[in-house]
Design a protein around this motif. Structure first.
Motif, short mmCIF file in Angstrom:
data_model
loop_
_atom_site.label_atom_id
_atom_site.label_comp_id
_atom_site.label_asym_id
_atom_site.label_seq_id
_atom_site.Cartn_x
_atom_site.Cartn_y
_atom_site.Cartn_z
N LEU A 250 0.82 -1.21 0.00
CA LEU A 250 0.00 0.00 0.00
C LEU A 250 0.85 1.26 0.00
O LEU A 250 1.94 1.29 0.56
CB LEU A 250 -0.89 0.05 1.23
CG LEU A 250 -2.16 -0.80 1.31
CD1 LEU A 250 -3.12 -0.20 2.30
CD2 LEU A 250 -2.84 -1.00 -0.03
N THR A 251 0.29 2.29 -0.61
CA THR A 251 0.91 3.61 -0.51
C THR A 251 -0.05 4.53 0.23
O THR A 251 -1.26 4.29 0.27
CB THR A 251 1.19 4.21 -1.90
OG1 THR A 251 -0.02 4.13 -2.66
CG2 THR A 251 2.28 3.46 -2.62
N GLN A 252 0.54 5.55 0.79
CA GLN A 252 -0.23 6.57 1.50
C GLN A 252 -1.42 7.02 0.66
O GLN A 252 -1.29 7.22 -0.54
CB GLN A 252 0.73 7.73 1.73
CG GLN A 252 0.22 8.81 2.61
CD GLN A 252 1.35 9.79 2.90
OE1 GLN A 252 2.39 9.42 3.44
NE2 GLN A 252 1.17 11.03 2.51
N GLY A 253 -2.59 7.15 1.30
CA GLY A 253 -3.76 7.62 0.55
C GLY A 253 -4.58 6.49 -0.06
O GLY A 253 -5.48 6.75 -0.84
N ASP A 265 -7.92 2.98 6.27
CA ASP A 265 -7.27 4.01 5.46
C ASP A 265 -5.80 4.12 5.85
O ASP A 265 -5.50 4.22 7.04
CB ASP A 265 -7.92 5.38 5.72
CG ASP A 265 -9.33 5.47 5.18
OD1 ASP A 265 -9.77 4.52 4.50
OD2 ASP A 265 -10.01 6.48 5.47
N PHE A 266 -4.94 4.11 4.87
CA PHE A 266 -3.53 4.32 5.10
C PHE A 266 -3.29 5.83 4.97
O PHE A 266 -3.14 6.35 3.89
CB PHE A 266 -2.73 3.53 4.06
CG PHE A 266 -1.24 3.60 4.21
CD1 PHE A 266 -0.64 4.34 5.24
CD2 PHE A 266 -0.42 2.90 3.35
CE1 PHE A 266 0.73 4.39 5.37
CE2 PHE A 266 0.96 2.95 3.47
CZ PHE A 266 1.52 3.70 4.48
N LEU A 267 -3.30 6.50 6.12
CA LEU A 267 -3.30 7.95 6.13
C LEU A 267 -1.91 8.53 5.85
O LEU A 267 -1.74 9.46 5.09
CB LEU A 267 -3.81 8.43 7.48
CG LEU A 267 -4.30 9.86 7.58
CD1 LEU A 267 -5.51 10.08 6.68
CD2 LEU A 267 -4.69 10.17 9.03
N LYS A 268 -0.90 7.95 6.52
CA LYS A 268 0.42 8.54 6.44
C LYS A 268 1.50 7.49 6.67
O LYS A 268 1.34 6.61 7.52
CB LYS A 268 0.54 9.62 7.52
CG LYS A 268 1.30 10.85 7.07
CD LYS A 268 1.13 11.97 8.08
CE LYS A 268 2.49 12.43 8.54
NZ LYS A 268 2.47 13.05 9.84
N LEU A 274 0.97 -4.63 3.91
CA LEU A 274 0.06 -4.99 4.99
C LEU A 274 -0.43 -6.41 4.72
O LEU A 274 -0.79 -6.73 3.60
CB LEU A 274 -1.13 -4.04 5.04
CG LEU A 274 -0.86 -2.54 5.14
CD1 LEU A 274 -2.13 -1.80 5.53
CD2 LEU A 274 0.22 -2.24 6.16
N VAL A 275 -0.41 -7.23 5.76
CA VAL A 275 -0.86 -8.61 5.59
C VAL A 275 -2.21 -8.78 6.26
O VAL A 275 -2.36 -8.52 7.45
CB VAL A 275 0.17 -9.60 6.19
CG1 VAL A 275 -0.20 -11.02 5.76
CG2 VAL A 275 1.58 -9.24 5.76
N THR A 287 -8.90 0.67 -2.84
CA THR A 287 -9.28 1.85 -3.62
C THR A 287 -8.49 3.07 -3.13
O THR A 287 -7.69 2.96 -2.21
CB THR A 287 -10.81 2.09 -3.50
OG1 THR A 287 -11.18 3.17 -4.34
CG2 THR A 287 -11.22 2.43 -2.08
N LYS A 288 -8.75 4.22 -3.76
CA LYS A 288 -8.12 5.45 -3.28
C LYS A 288 -8.96 6.02 -2.15
O LYS A 288 -10.19 6.01 -2.22
CB LYS A 288 -8.05 6.47 -4.42
CG LYS A 288 -7.03 6.14 -5.48
CD LYS A 288 -6.69 7.42 -6.27
CE LYS A 288 -5.66 7.15 -7.31
NZ LYS A 288 -6.20 7.19 -8.69
N MET A 289 -8.27 6.54 -1.15
CA MET A 289 -8.97 7.09 0.01
C MET A 289 -10.01 8.13 -0.38
O MET A 289 -11.11 8.17 0.15
CB MET A 289 -7.95 7.72 0.96
CG MET A 289 -8.05 7.26 2.37
SD MET A 289 -6.59 7.80 3.28
CE MET A 289 -7.01 9.46 3.65
#
Ligand SMILES: Nc1nc2c(ncn2[C@@H]2O[C@H](COP(=O)(O)OP(=O)(O)OP(=O)(O)O)[C@@H](O)[C@H]2O)c(=O)[nH]1
Ligand SMILES: [Mg+2]
Length: 366
Positions: A250-253, A265-268, A274-275, A287-289
């Motif tokens: 995952l990337t931020q957002g 949500d991956f905020l920052k 992530l498993v 999806t995108k946040m």
């Protein structure tokens, strides 16, 4: 005359109120082993009949153990430790010694080191302030660890009764059935099911002339997801076999949806893996946040399912919790649904779960 007890669920047999626990038509009373109508229907049609016994009634029943002397075997569900470990157990079972048994070990990836897992379960109990004499891992359906546990129970029980205690659905009755099957060959004597609240009273299985092993009704933990989903969805979110870890880079957002029952949500933070450990049948959607709210509103119950229609009526609204994780490898736990394991790098996430099913963090299990 002593009350007759249904051998499947422990309810007192009665022939007058067909909606109440223990109802049996008069004609069945002549059978040697009496099964109430509810157990009969569960066994043969997998159809659950609601009974009006309250959570409090169950708790009162189990609290009777306080006045008795025996060994308490506290069974927990390894797939839902947060929802099944009863912190306040000594208030319910008094001064009796407790051993802790992690059931459903078959659901965890086979690669897990058993020794580490035992230590991890012990540390969870310690953190919860629950003092236990010993910890065991078993699978009541597959038989793993049963012999060792049986031998140790024999030692710990000191020629006294054994009470099998836990929250609903952890596998108490399945465990006893396995023991009965191993000792006298009879199959599925006690009624079990994937619905919570199957066992309704104490069921005594003699161990010798003086003492018994006693199955007890599950203690209800309101926090368990099982109470908020339809029977159909319960089947989807309850893993039936070894859970396959699903890895997301995952990337931020970015956002993950677990069906439409929870969201992360991956905020920052820097990119990371992530498993996810959830029932293999529960779909995970990335999806995108910025699009997540809209996606949820338009597609919950369809692309994001479960929930089905019935669940949507039962399900409380989402609540959000923000977590900043640093240091050690951590699990973000959605009780009764699964967990997401994140490496100990610095990361801020927002977790959404139905109100009442609180998301929590713990030291990583795997
Ligand atoms: N995968 C797996 N499932 C299990 C295991 N033990 C029990 N189950 C399942 O868990 C569900 C609940 O089992 P029960 O034995 O009825 O649970 P219980 O603790 O007696 O539940 P209540 O009577 O409602 O308190 C059933 O669907 C069982 O098949 C296990 O070792 N592994
Ligand atoms: Mg039971």
């Amino acid at each position: 005359m002593e009350d007759l007890i249904c051998q499947g669920c422990g309810a007192v047999i009665q022939t007058t109120h067909s909606e109440a626990p223990g109802y049996t038509p008069k004609s069945s009373l002549k059978n040697e082993n009496i099964l109430c109508q509810r157990c009969f229907r569960l066994k043969h049609y997998n159809d659950i009949q609601d009974v009006n016994i309250t959570d409090d009634d169950f708790l009162k029943m189990v609290s009777d153990i306080r006045k008795k002397e025996g060994l308490v075997v506290h069974i927990i569900d390894l797939f839902d430790v947060t929802g099944s470990l009863i912190k306040s157990l000594p208030r319910i079972t008094g001064d009796n010694p407790i051993i802790l048994v992690g059931n459903k070990v078959d659901l965890l990836p086979r690669s897990v080191n058993q020794h580490q897992l035992i230590n991890w379960v012990r540390s969870m109990a310690n953190e919860a302030g629950l003092k236990v004499k010993d910890v065991f891992l078993i699978s009541s359906t597959k038989g793993h660890g049963m012999d060792d546990l049986t031998n140790q129970v024999e030692k710990y029980r000191n020629k006294k009764d054994v009470y099998i205690v836990g929250t609903t659905n952890v596998g108490k009755s399945t465990f006893i059935n396995r023991l009965i099957n191993q000792s006298i060959g009879l199959k599925e004597v006690i009624t079990t099911s994937y619905f919570p609240g199957t066992t309704l009273g104490f069921i005594e299985i003699p161990l010798d002339d003086q003492t018994s092993m006693i199955d007890t009704p599950g203690i209800v933990n309101e926090q368990q997801m099982a109470h908020y989903v339809s029977n159909k969805d319960l089947k989807i979110i309850t893993p039936a076999k070894e859970v396959k870890p699903r890895v997301y880079q995952l990337t931020q957002g970015q956002t993950l949806f677990f069906g439409g029952l929870a969201r992360l949500d991956f905020l920052k933070g820097d990119n990371q893996s992530l498993v996810c450990y959830f029932s293999n049948r529960l779909s995970i959607h990335r999806t995108k946040m910025e699009k997540a709210d809209e996606l949820y509103e338009n597609h919950v119950g369809e692309l994001l399912s479960p929930p089905d229609e019935k669940t949507m009526e039962l399900l409380p609204e989402f609540t959000r919790s923000t977590f900043k994780i640093t240091g050690e490898k951590t699990d973000i736990v959605f009780p009764g649904l699964g967990w997401v394991s994140v490496p100990g790098k610095e990361i801020t996430v927002v977790a959404y779960s139905p109100k009442g099913v609180a998301v929590s963090l713990r030291k990583s299990l795997l």
